[in-house]
Structure formats: structure tokens, C-alpha cells
Design a protein around this motif. Structure first.
Motif, short mmCIF file in Angstrom:
data_model
loop_
_atom_site.label_atom_id
_atom_site.label_comp_id
_atom_site.label_asym_id
_atom_site.label_seq_id
_atom_site.Cartn_x
_atom_site.Cartn_y
_atom_site.Cartn_z
N ARG A 99 -29.67 -6.41 -7.21
CA ARG A 99 -29.53 -6.20 -5.74
C ARG A 99 -30.62 -6.12 -5.00
O ARG A 99 -30.51 -6.50 -3.71
CB ARG A 99 -28.51 -4.86 -5.78
CG ARG A 99 -28.09 -4.40 -4.26
CD ARG A 99 -27.55 -2.84 -4.35
NE ARG A 99 -26.58 -3.03 -5.43
CZ ARG A 99 -25.89 -1.87 -5.74
NH1 ARG A 99 -26.47 -0.70 -5.55
NH2 ARG A 99 -24.92 -1.95 -6.84
N LEU A 100 -31.93 -5.60 -5.68
CA LEU A 100 -33.08 -5.47 -4.91
C LEU A 100 -33.49 -6.82 -4.65
O LEU A 100 -34.12 -7.24 -3.45
CB LEU A 100 -33.92 -4.43 -5.60
CG LEU A 100 -35.24 -3.91 -4.91
CD1 LEU A 100 -35.05 -3.47 -3.89
CD2 LEU A 100 -36.07 -3.49 -6.03
N ASN A 101 -33.63 -7.41 -5.60
CA ASN A 101 -34.08 -8.81 -5.40
C ASN A 101 -33.17 -9.79 -4.31
O ASN A 101 -33.88 -10.44 -3.53
CB ASN A 101 -33.95 -9.73 -6.68
CG ASN A 101 -35.03 -9.28 -7.76
OD1 ASN A 101 -35.95 -8.92 -7.31
ND2 ASN A 101 -34.49 -9.36 -9.01
N ARG A 102 -32.08 -9.46 -4.26
CA ARG A 102 -31.04 -10.15 -2.96
C ARG A 102 -31.43 -9.92 -1.79
O ARG A 102 -31.62 -10.40 -0.72
CB ARG A 102 -29.68 -9.75 -3.38
CG ARG A 102 -28.78 -10.61 -2.47
CD ARG A 102 -27.30 -10.05 -2.44
NE ARG A 102 -27.17 -8.74 -2.22
CZ ARG A 102 -26.04 -7.96 -2.28
NH1 ARG A 102 -24.91 -8.54 -2.72
NH2 ARG A 102 -25.82 -6.64 -1.94
N MET A 157 -32.74 1.56 -0.20
CA MET A 157 -32.74 0.05 0.52
C MET A 157 -31.50 -0.73 0.54
O MET A 157 -30.69 -0.52 -0.30
CB MET A 157 -33.77 -0.78 -0.32
CG MET A 157 -34.20 -2.16 0.35
SD MET A 157 -35.26 -3.13 -0.65
CE MET A 157 -36.73 -2.30 0.00
N GLY A 158 -31.15 -1.42 1.81
CA GLY A 158 -29.96 -2.08 1.93
C GLY A 158 -28.66 -1.21 2.19
O GLY A 158 -27.97 -1.19 1.54
N ALA A 159 -29.00 -0.39 3.34
CA ALA A 159 -28.01 0.53 3.59
C ALA A 159 -27.46 0.43 4.96
O ALA A 159 -27.61 1.22 5.88
CB ALA A 159 -28.08 1.83 3.21
N SER A 160 -27.11 -0.82 5.47
CA SER A 160 -26.95 -1.10 6.85
C SER A 160 -25.58 -0.47 7.30
O SER A 160 -25.38 -0.34 8.60
CB SER A 160 -27.25 -2.54 7.24
OG SER A 160 -26.31 -3.27 6.59
#
Length: 207
Positions: A99-102, A157-160
Motif C-alpha cells: 500500500r505504501l509503495n502504491r 499516510m494515504g488517509a484522504s
């Protein structure tokens, strides 16, 4: 009088022995050593014989040089729960890394958020173990631990969207559940089960 003096002397001598280095080593709390070993391996991020042995050594040294109050009422090592925790933690690491790489490879700047997640078992040991485990998962970092309320504040990270923030909170609570089932007391496990039962009845908890 002599008998009293002899008794006092024996008590004093035995007290010195218990407080000496050997006494501390005999009184080493092995559940704490095991917990520190697990946290040490998590911090390194790799399960290897060298990391495990060095973790045991560090745990023994910490318990001998900095003896803590007894933790029999604060922790209980559960082998089956520990195996489940380790297996699921490895899976979480793989999913979170993907998920982080994405997020990193996607165009634009990934959205981030600071979330507060209140723990169901706010004891010092469970709170610390959960905070370390959360920080070891890629994409999330514990910024602050509010001991009084048992709340972890973490950067994700990734919490829009709200759904992504809710997912991040659920993942932290699931991780806490696995930590408690691996190291928690019966009271800790019952607190987790009661909380999840209430949330299922309210339709807020999903496994």
C-alpha cells in the motif's frame, strides 16, 4: 535477645542477597524479557537467530540493571496468541508495504492525516507494546501517547477519505487485540471482548 539479633542479621543478609545482582537475575521476570525480545525484533524488522538472541540478551540486561515492579498482574505470555500475532503481523507488514509503495508511486503528493485512537486496554505495558507494533508497520507512525486517556496519536499516510481513516483506526484496534491476546491478562482479554461485543451490537465493529 541473641535470637532476635540473629534473626535480624539473617533477614538483613537475605535482603542483601535478594537485592544483589544475582538476586536480581534470579528474580528476572521472564514474561518481560520475552516481551522486550519481541519488541526488539519488531524494531529491527527481521526475524533472525541473531536478532532473537540479542533481544533476549538486551531484555535480561534491562531487567537486571533496571529492575521493574512485578508484572505478573500486567502481562501473561500466551504462546498461541503470540504465534497468531506474529503471523498476522508479517501479513500486515506485506500489505502495508504494498500500500505504501502504491501511494509513493502514484502521481501527486499522498494525503496524510493525524488520527487519535483510544485503546481499550490503556495499561502501560499493553499501551507501549501496541504503540511499538503500530510504528513498526509501514505507513503509520505514533507521534504521541496520551497515557491518561490511553490514546495513541499517529500519522497515517494515504488517509484522504473518511473510509480510509476509519480503516486505519480499525487496523490499530485489531493490532491492539492481537497484542492483548499474545501478552495481556485475562482482564485485558475480557475488556477487549466486551468492547468488541458492544461495538458489534451497535454495528460499528467488523472483523
Amino acid at each position: 535477645m541473641r535470637g532476635d539479633e540473629a534473626t535480624d542479621g539473617e533477614v538483613t543478609a537475605s535482603h542483601r542477597v535478594r537485592r544483589g545482582p544475582r538476586g536480581r537475575l534470579r528474580a528476572t521476570q521472564w514474561p518481560m524479557v520475552a516481551g522486550l525480545t519481541v519488541l526488539w525484533v519488531l524494531l529491527w524488522g527481521t526475524v533472525s537467530p541473531a536478532n532473537v538472541l540479542s533481544g533476549v540478551l538486551v531484555g535480561v540486561i534491562v531487567c537486571v540493571l533496571f529492575p521493574l515492579p512485578p508484572i505478573e498482574t500486567q502481562a501473561r505470555l500466551r504462546p498461541l496468541g503470540l504465534l497468531r500475532f506474529a503471523g498476522r503481523f508479517v501479513a500486515d507488514m506485506a500489505v502495508s508495504s504494498w500500500r505504501l509503495n502504491r501511494y509513493i508511486l502514484a502521481p501527486g503528493v499522498p494525503a496524510c492525516a493525524v488520527l487519535g485512537v483510544r485503546m481499550r486496554c490503556p495499561g502501560d505495558l499493553m499501551l507501549t507494546a501496541t504503540a511499538v507494533a503500530v510504528s513498526a508497520v509501514p505507513g503509520s507512525t505514533v507521534l504521541e501517547v496520551h497515557r491518561a486517556s490511553g490514546t495513541l496519536y499517529l500519522h497515517v499516510m494515504g488517509a484522504s477519505e473518511d473510509s480510509e481513516r476509519d480503516r486505519a483506526r480499525r487496523e490499530v484496534l485489531r493490532l491492539e487485540r492481537r497484542v492483548v491476546r499474545a501478552f495481556g491478562t485475562r482482564a485485558d482479554v475480557e475488556a477487549i471482548e466486551e468492547s468488541e461485543r458492544a461495538e458489534r451490537e451497535a454495528g460499528k465493529w467488523t472483523t
